[in-house]
Design a protein around this motif. Sequence first.
Motif, PDB file in Angstrom:
ATOM      1  N   ALA A   8     -19.894  24.191 -50.268  1.00 18.69           N
ATOM      2  CA  ALA A   8     -20.862  23.098 -50.140  1.00 18.69           C
ATOM      3  C   ALA A   8     -20.181  21.741 -50.200  1.00 18.69           C
ATOM      4  O   ALA A   8     -20.513  20.821 -49.443  1.00 18.69           O
ATOM      5  N   ARG A   9     -19.209  21.595 -51.107  1.00 21.16           N
ATOM      6  CA  ARG A   9     -18.530  20.308 -51.265  1.00 21.16           C
ATOM      7  C   ARG A   9     -17.620  19.988 -50.086  1.00 21.16           C
ATOM      8  O   ARG A   9     -17.264  18.821 -49.884  1.00 21.16           O
ATOM      9  N   SER A  10     -17.231  20.983 -49.339  1.00 21.35           N
ATOM     10  CA  SER A  10     -16.400  20.744 -48.159  1.00 21.35           C
ATOM     11  C   SER A  10     -17.219  20.726 -46.878  1.00 21.35           C
ATOM     12  O   SER A  10     -16.655  20.693 -45.780  1.00 21.35           O
ATOM     13  N   SER A  11     -18.535  20.729 -47.008  1.00 25.54           N
ATOM     14  CA  SER A  11     -19.414  20.813 -45.841  1.00 25.54           C
ATOM     15  C   SER A  11     -20.181  19.516 -45.646  1.00 25.54           C
ATOM     16  O   SER A  11     -19.973  18.525 -46.356  1.00 25.54           O
ATOM     17  N   ASP A  12     -21.105  19.540 -44.692  1.00 24.63           N
ATOM     18  CA  ASP A  12     -21.925  18.376 -44.365  1.00 24.63           C
ATOM     19  C   ASP A  12     -23.125  18.238 -45.290  1.00 24.63           C
ATOM     20  O   ASP A  12     -23.997  17.417 -45.050  1.00 24.63           O
ATOM     21  N   LEU A  13     -23.160  19.018 -46.371  1.00 25.09           N
ATOM     22  CA  LEU A  13     -24.319  19.014 -47.259  1.00 25.09           C
ATOM     23  C   LEU A  13     -24.386  17.759 -48.117  1.00 25.09           C
ATOM     24  O   LEU A  13     -25.475  17.251 -48.401  1.00 25.09           O
ATOM     25  N   LEU A  14     -23.237  17.259 -48.569  1.00 21.07           N
ATOM     26  CA  LEU A  14     -23.218  16.130 -49.491  1.00 21.07           C
ATOM     27  C   LEU A  14     -23.659  14.848 -48.802  1.00 21.07           C
ATOM     28  O   LEU A  14     -23.383  14.621 -47.637  1.00 21.07           O
ATOM     29  N   ARG A  15     -24.358  13.997 -49.579  1.00 26.25           N
ATOM     30  CA  ARG A  15     -24.743  12.677 -49.111  1.00 26.25           C
ATOM     31  C   ARG A  15     -24.124  11.627 -50.023  1.00 26.25           C
ATOM     32  O   ARG A  15     -23.895  11.883 -51.199  1.00 26.25           O
TER      33      ARG A  15
ATOM     34  N   VAL B  95     -21.218  11.571 -56.767  1.00 25.66           N
ATOM     35  CA  VAL B  95     -22.445  11.838 -57.522  1.00 25.66           C
ATOM     36  C   VAL B  95     -23.125  13.103 -57.016  1.00 25.66           C
ATOM     37  O   VAL B  95     -23.517  13.976 -57.797  1.00 25.66           O
ATOM     38  N   SER B  96     -23.287  13.208 -55.694  1.00 22.00           N
ATOM     39  CA  SER B  96     -23.956  14.393 -55.148  1.00 22.00           C
ATOM     40  C   SER B  96     -23.128  15.647 -55.387  1.00 22.00           C
ATOM     41  O   SER B  96     -23.678  16.729 -55.599  1.00 22.00           O
ATOM     42  N   SER B  97     -21.801  15.519 -55.388  1.00 23.39           N
ATOM     43  CA  SER B  97     -20.952  16.667 -55.703  1.00 23.39           C
ATOM     44  C   SER B  97     -21.161  17.117 -57.135  1.00 23.39           C
ATOM     45  O   SER B  97     -21.236  18.317 -57.430  1.00 23.39           O
ATOM     46  N   PHE B  98     -21.295  16.156 -58.054  1.00 22.34           N
ATOM     47  CA  PHE B  98     -21.538  16.489 -59.457  1.00 22.34           C
ATOM     48  C   PHE B  98     -22.906  17.138 -59.643  1.00 22.34           C
ATOM     49  O   PHE B  98     -23.054  18.110 -60.391  1.00 22.34           O
ATOM     50  N   LEU B  99     -23.912  16.632 -58.936  1.00 21.98           N
ATOM     51  CA  LEU B  99     -25.267  17.164 -59.086  1.00 21.98           C
ATOM     52  C   LEU B  99     -25.392  18.597 -58.582  1.00 21.98           C
ATOM     53  O   LEU B  99     -26.311  19.321 -58.994  1.00 21.98           O
ATOM     54  N   LEU B 100     -24.488  19.017 -57.697  1.00 25.23           N
ATOM     55  CA  LEU B 100     -24.528  20.399 -57.223  1.00 25.23           C
ATOM     56  C   LEU B 100     -24.364  21.400 -58.358  1.00 25.23           C
ATOM     57  O   LEU B 100     -24.815  22.550 -58.254  1.00 25.23           O
ATOM     58  N   ASN B 101     -23.720  20.989 -59.456  1.00 21.01           N
ATOM     59  CA  ASN B 101     -23.521  21.880 -60.589  1.00 21.01           C
ATOM     60  C   ASN B 101     -24.835  22.302 -61.234  1.00 21.01           C
ATOM     61  O   ASN B 101     -24.885  23.326 -61.925  1.00 21.01           O
ATOM     62  N   PHE B 102     -25.897  21.522 -61.006  1.00 19.21           N
ATOM     63  CA  PHE B 102     -27.181  21.783 -61.662  1.00 19.21           C
ATOM     64  C   PHE B 102     -28.204  22.406 -60.711  1.00 19.21           C
ATOM     65  O   PHE B 102     -29.356  22.614 -61.087  1.00 19.21           O
TER      66      PHE B 102
END
Length: 387
Positions: A265-272, A277-284
Motif C-alpha cells: 500500500a505504501r508503495s502504491s497509488d493509495l497514499l494521499r 501522515v497517510s502512511s502512518f494512518l495505514l497502521n490503524f
Amino acid sequence: MLRQPSLLARRVLTRSLVRPASRQLPTIISAEHGVRAIDPVVSVVPQTHFFGSATAQTVSRNESKSNDPEEELLRQPFPSYFDQIKMFPVGVKKLWNDIKTYRYIQDASSTKNIVWPNGGAQVPRRQRAFQRKLLKELINVAVPVVGYVVIPVAGNAFVVLAIAFPKVFLSWHFLTPSQSRSFASDEYWFRIKYYRDLIDCLWSTISAGRGNVNAETIRGRLDVVDDDAAGPVYEDISPLLDMFASDSGLSDLHSLPDYHVLTVARSSDLLRPPFAVSSFLLNFIPSSLTAAQVDKIAESIVEDDELLILEGHECNGCTSLTAEEVIDACLVRGLPSEMALSMGEMRQCLTNHLRMTRQIPPEADKAQVRSFLMHLPAIRESMKREA
C-alpha cells in the motif's frame, strides 16, 4: 482581498452538487448509429487541461530537454503566492466544469444504446482515466473549495491555507504544469523508498510457502532485451509471473501477511498527501480493507493496460498520449516519474511496461495478475540496483 462568489453562484453550485442524474444528456442523433453520446472530456473540458494539444510531441532519450517546448512548459518557475491566490477562482471554475463532465460520463454510461466516439458501447479509456484521477484529486481539494464557496468572506482563509500547502490541498485545476510535474516527482520518491522493503516482504512470503525459489534462480531464467529508468526489460515475463503461483503465498493480495499488505500500500497509488501522515494512518486501518483498496488500484491498472494495448500505444512509443496522461499513467503504475527524467524517457518506461504486460496470457488468474503488477516495479528496480 479576494472576490467572494455571489450568493446566487454559491446556491447554484451547492444545488448542482446534489442534482439528480435524470437530467438531459448532450447527444448527437444519427440515423445510422442511433443515439450517440458526445465525448464529454473533449466536448466540455479539453482532456489536455494545461499540457497543450492532444497529440504529444516525441522526445528522444538523447534529446536535450531545454530544446523541447513540452519540457520547457513542465520546468517553468512556480507562480508567486499572490498569483496563485488571484487564480484560485479560475481553478474553482475548472474543477466545477470537470465535475459536470464526470456526471456526463456517468449518465452516458448508464444510458442504453449509447455509442461512444470510439464506436464502442463501453466507456473509453480516456474517460475512465479522467474519472479515476478526478476522484483521487477531489480528496485533496474538497475542504478548501467547499470552505471558499460556502462560507462568506471567512472562506478566503481556506484559499490562503490551500495556497500555502498546494501539494496537500490543491488539485491539478489550480496548479501549473511545472507544479504538477514536481509534485508527481515528490510522490514517486516517497513511494520508491518502500520498494526495498517490498522485495524483502516478497522473498519472506515466498520462503514461507515455497522455499526452493530464490532471486538467483529467477534471474537465471530471465532474458533482458533492453533497459530503461525503471529497470531491465524482459523478453519473457513468465518466470516472474510464475513466482505468484498459488503455492507461493503471493497469488492474492488479500492473502498476504499484514506487514506485506502495508508495504504494498505504501508503495502504491493509495497514499494521499501529506504522505508521511497517510502512511502512518495505514497502521490503524484493518489489513483486509487496505488489501481491498490496493486490489482495486491493481484492477484499474489491468484494465488501463488492456485498453492502452488495444489502442496500440506500445507500438508507437506512447507518443499519442499527452504529457499529463503519461505522468499519471507512470505514477499509478509505480514507474519512474522524477524530475530528472525527460518525457521521452517516461514514455519509454510506459511503453516497455505495456510490452511486458502484453505477454500475460488471457487465461491467467486475475488475482495473481493483480498481485504481480503491484510488485513488478519493485522487482525491476531491485534487479536494476543489483545489476
